[in-house]
Write a protein that holds these residues in place. Structure first.
Motif, PDB file in Angstrom:
ATOM      1  N   GLU A  10       0.835  -1.202   0.000  1.00 51.87           N
ATOM      2  CA  GLU A  10       0.000   0.000   0.000  1.00 51.87           C
ATOM      3  C   GLU A  10       0.875   1.259   0.000  1.00 51.87           C
ATOM      4  OE1 GLU A  10      -3.232   2.269  -0.273  1.00 51.87           O
ATOM      5  OE2 GLU A  10      -3.270   0.071  -0.313  1.00 51.87           O
ATOM      6  N   ARG A  11       0.495   2.208  -0.868  1.00 55.12           N
ATOM      7  CA  ARG A  11       1.168   3.486  -1.064  1.00 55.12           C
ATOM      8  C   ARG A  11       2.570   3.339  -1.645  1.00 55.12           C
ATOM      9  NH1 ARG A  11      -1.951   4.467   3.402  1.00 55.12           N
ATOM     10  NH2 ARG A  11      -0.362   3.991   4.943  1.00 55.12           N
ATOM     11  N   ALA A  12       2.902   2.147  -2.148  1.00 56.68           N
ATOM     12  CA  ALA A  12       4.173   1.930  -2.836  1.00 56.68           C
ATOM     13  C   ALA A  12       3.901   1.804  -4.333  1.00 56.68           C
ATOM     14  CB  ALA A  12       4.874   0.681  -2.300  1.00 56.68           C
ATOM     15  N   GLY A  13       4.961   1.689  -5.105  1.00 55.38           N
ATOM     16  CA  GLY A  13       4.800   1.534  -6.536  1.00 55.38           C
ATOM     17  C   GLY A  13       6.139   1.422  -7.229  1.00 55.38           C
ATOM     18  N   VAL A  14       6.097   1.067  -8.500  1.00 51.24           N
ATOM     19  CA  VAL A  14       7.278   1.011  -9.352  1.00 51.24           C
ATOM     20  C   VAL A  14       6.971   1.802 -10.613  1.00 51.24           C
ATOM     21  CG1 VAL A  14       8.018  -1.231  -8.466  1.00 51.24           C
ATOM     22  CG2 VAL A  14       6.532  -1.131 -10.475  1.00 51.24           C
ATOM     23  N   THR A  15       8.005   2.182 -11.339  1.00 50.51           N
ATOM     24  CA  THR A  15       7.809   2.883 -12.597  1.00 50.51           C
ATOM     25  C   THR A  15       8.503   2.132 -13.730  1.00 50.51           C
ATOM     26  OG1 THR A  15       9.731   4.300 -12.167  1.00 50.51           O
ATOM     27  CG2 THR A  15       7.575   5.144 -11.519  1.00 50.51           C
ATOM     28  N   VAL A  16       7.839   2.117 -14.865  1.00 47.59           N
ATOM     29  CA  VAL A  16       8.410   1.577 -16.093  1.00 47.59           C
ATOM     30  C   VAL A  16       8.274   2.653 -17.166  1.00 47.59           C
ATOM     31  CG1 VAL A  16       7.956  -0.832 -15.511  1.00 47.59           C
ATOM     32  CG2 VAL A  16       6.210   0.479 -16.735  1.00 47.59           C
ATOM     33  N   ARG A  17       8.983   2.458 -18.278  1.00 50.52           N
ATOM     34  CA  ARG A  17       8.963   3.469 -19.339  1.00 50.52           C
ATOM     35  C   ARG A  17       8.542   2.863 -20.668  1.00 50.52           C
ATOM     36  NH1 ARG A  17      11.479   8.377 -18.606  1.00 50.52           N
ATOM     37  NH2 ARG A  17      12.427   8.676 -16.540  1.00 50.52           N
ATOM     38  N   SER A  18       7.871   3.715 -21.443  1.00 53.05           N
ATOM     39  CA  SER A  18       7.565   3.417 -22.837  1.00 53.05           C
ATOM     40  C   SER A  18       7.890   4.674 -23.621  1.00 53.05           C
ATOM     41  CB  SER A  18       6.094   3.044 -23.017  1.00 53.05           C
ATOM     42  OG  SER A  18       5.779   2.883 -24.397  1.00 53.05           O
ATOM     43  N   GLY A  19       9.097   4.735 -24.175  1.00 53.65           N
ATOM     44  CA  GLY A  19       9.550   5.959 -24.815  1.00 53.65           C
ATOM     45  C   GLY A  19       9.698   7.054 -23.770  1.00 53.65           C
ATOM     46  N   ASP A  20       9.066   8.203 -24.027  1.00 55.17           N
ATOM     47  CA  ASP A  20       9.147   9.316 -23.081  1.00 55.17           C
ATOM     48  C   ASP A  20       8.121   9.210 -21.960  1.00 55.17           C
ATOM     49  OD1 ASP A  20      11.189  10.533 -24.510  1.00 55.17           O
ATOM     50  OD2 ASP A  20       9.811  11.722 -25.745  1.00 55.17           O
ATOM     51  N   VAL A  21       7.187   8.281 -22.076  1.00 57.53           N
ATOM     52  CA  VAL A  21       6.109   8.163 -21.097  1.00 57.53           C
ATOM     53  C   VAL A  21       6.563   7.294 -19.929  1.00 57.53           C
ATOM     54  CG1 VAL A  21       3.747   7.361 -20.683  1.00 57.53           C
ATOM     55  CG2 VAL A  21       4.341   8.490 -22.849  1.00 57.53           C
ATOM     56  N   VAL A  22       6.384   7.833 -18.717  1.00 63.82           N
ATOM     57  CA  VAL A  22       6.663   7.088 -17.493  1.00 63.82           C
ATOM     58  C   VAL A  22       5.352   6.494 -16.999  1.00 63.82           C
ATOM     59  CG1 VAL A  22       7.401   7.256 -15.087  1.00 63.82           C
ATOM     60  CG2 VAL A  22       8.622   8.524 -16.861  1.00 63.82           C
ATOM     61  N   ILE A  23       5.362   5.204 -16.679  1.00 61.49           N
ATOM     62  CA  ILE A  23       4.139   4.518 -16.266  1.00 61.49           C
ATOM     63  C   ILE A  23       4.296   4.082 -14.813  1.00 61.49           C
ATOM     64  CG2 ILE A  23       2.604   2.565 -16.721  1.00 61.49           C
ATOM     65  CD1 ILE A  23       3.862   2.616 -19.627  1.00 61.49           C
ATOM     66  N   GLU A  24       3.450   4.625 -13.970  1.00 60.19           N
ATOM     67  CA  GLU A  24       3.446   4.300 -12.543  1.00 60.19           C
ATOM     68  C   GLU A  24       2.548   3.083 -12.318  1.00 60.19           C
ATOM     69  OE1 GLU A  24       2.096   6.385  -8.307  1.00 60.19           O
ATOM     70  OE2 GLU A  24       1.398   7.174 -10.233  1.00 60.19           O
ATOM     71  N   VAL A  25       3.094   2.056 -11.712  1.00 58.33           N
ATOM     72  CA  VAL A  25       2.328   0.860 -11.337  1.00 58.33           C
ATOM     73  C   VAL A  25       2.337   0.844  -9.810  1.00 58.33           C
ATOM     74  CG1 VAL A  25       2.068  -1.632 -11.632  1.00 58.33           C
ATOM     75  CG2 VAL A  25       3.208  -0.283 -13.413  1.00 58.33           C
ATOM     76  N   ALA A  26       1.169   1.016  -9.197  1.00 59.62           N
ATOM     77  CA  ALA A  26       1.149   1.297  -7.757  1.00 59.62           C
ATOM     78  C   ALA A  26      -0.081   0.675  -7.108  1.00 59.62           C
ATOM     79  CB  ALA A  26       1.167   2.807  -7.535  1.00 59.62           C
ATOM     80  N   ARG A  27      -0.139   0.822  -5.794  1.00 62.27           N
ATOM     81  CA  ARG A  27      -1.293   0.336  -5.031  1.00 62.27           C
ATOM     82  C   ARG A  27      -1.813   1.461  -4.154  1.00 62.27           C
ATOM     83  NH1 ARG A  27      -3.614  -4.493  -4.396  1.00 62.27           N
ATOM     84  NH2 ARG A  27      -4.724  -5.016  -2.464  1.00 62.27           N
ATOM     85  N   ARG A  28      -3.104   1.759  -4.295  1.00 60.11           N
ATOM     86  CA  ARG A  28      -3.730   2.826  -3.545  1.00 60.11           C
ATOM     87  C   ARG A  28      -5.082   2.349  -3.027  1.00 60.11           C
ATOM     88  NH1 ARG A  28       0.715   4.092  -4.208  1.00 60.11           N
ATOM     89  NH2 ARG A  28       1.608   6.066  -4.997  1.00 60.11           N
ATOM     90  N   GLY A  29      -5.296   2.497  -1.730  1.00 63.93           N
ATOM     91  CA  GLY A  29      -6.574   2.112  -1.153  1.00 63.93           C
ATOM     92  C   GLY A  29      -6.929   0.656  -1.358  1.00 63.93           C
ATOM     93  N   GLY A  30      -5.910  -0.210  -1.381  1.00 60.77           N
ATOM     94  CA  GLY A  30      -6.143  -1.643  -1.547  1.00 60.77           C
ATOM     95  C   GLY A  30      -6.364  -2.085  -2.976  1.00 60.77           C
TER      96      GLY A  30
END
Length: 277
Positions: free
Chosen positions: A95-115
């Motif tokens: 909870e409230r953590a996450g990782v980031t990945v990239r696709s070109g210039d776009v940063v994609i946040e993969v996270a957990r919020r509120g379960g």
């Protein structure tokens, strides 16, 4: 006040204002980071049904392995310089953590919020970010600096609060309350742990909320109290959370106890611009 006293007072006021301006300029710069929350173009809530998401490569779902992406032969992502191809399971995210990945210039946040697991793309070319012209504020005024005391609970209490995202709830461990005086009246606010060890954060609304300041919440960071629990609350540094600027935020709302009856005419006001989903 004597004539000789006046210049010193003026210098103190000027120094206070200049220090505040430097702080707020830096805060706005961080807010407008090309990969920050003002660059978020959408928030996608994952479930067990695999589906494609606008602006993001792959087919996404979540389950016991946490978020999972299935990439076709002509798609790939990058995480910390490592290519992601085919199927990739991110694993359970705290909870409230996450990782980031990239696709070109776009940063994609993969996270957990509120379960719930979410995917939030952040595009530096997002038009909303390009239009951002800063946040209106009250003029800095030393009278909104309050001195108070931290009153710890016997043990941290779990406090459930609402969210700017409909139907979502957040649970925080509150270490105690902050007690302070303004205008001869004593107030108490439930405090949460801040970003740095020992520091505190309070979420609050007040009589200006929905008028000159953002209706749902504002936040104030407080330096760690001293050994006796004494601390300082500088409401000139009360700031908006991301939900004041974009519908793609999951910000917590203040506890019911943190609705101040006095008007805090200090800090950031309602943004002039907002990105609506």
């Amino acid at each position: 006040m004597t004539t000789t006293d006046a210049p010193a007072t003026t210098l103190d006021q000027t120094a206070f204002a200049l220090e505040w301006e430097d702080w707020h300029r830096a805060h706005e710069a961080r807010r407008a980071d090309p990969e920050g929350l003002l660059a978020v173009t959408a928030v996608h809530w994952l479930d067990q049904t695999p589906r494609r998401l606008d602006g993001v490569p792959g087919v996404w779902s979540t389950g016991d392995d946490g978020p999972v992406v299935e990439l076709s032969a002509d798609e790939e992502l990058e995480q910390d310089g490592v290519r992601i191809i085919h199927r990739h399971a991110f694993g359970p995210i705290a909870e409230r953590a996450g990782v980031t990945v990239r696709s070109g210039d776009v940063v994609i946040e993969v996270a957990r919020r509120g379960g719930q697991d979410i995917v939030r793309p952040r595009d530096p070319a997002h038009p909303y970010l390009a239009r951002f012209r800063g946040t209106p504020t009250y003029a800095p005024d030393p009278r909104w600096v309050a001195h108070g005391r931290f009153r710890p609970f016997g043990s941290p209490r779990e406090v459930t609060v609402g969210s700017a995202a409909e139907g979502l709830q957040h649970v925080y461990a509150a270490p105690g309350e902050v007690e302070f005086e303004l205008g001869g009246e004593v107030f108490r606010l439930i405090a949460f742990n801040g970003h740095a060890p020992g520091t505190l954060t309070v979420l609050f609304t007040d009589a200006t909320s929905g008028l000159t300041t953002y209706a749902a919440n504002r936040s104030l960071d407080i330096a760690a109290p001293d050994a006796a629990g004494a601390l300082t609350l500088d409401f000139n540094r009360a700031v908006n959370l991301p939900c004041a600027y974009t519908d793609h935020a999951t910000c917590p709302l203040p506890p019911a106890e943190n609705r101040l009856t006095v008007g805090i005419e200090a800090g950031e006001q309602t943004p002039l611009q907002r990105h609506r989903a």
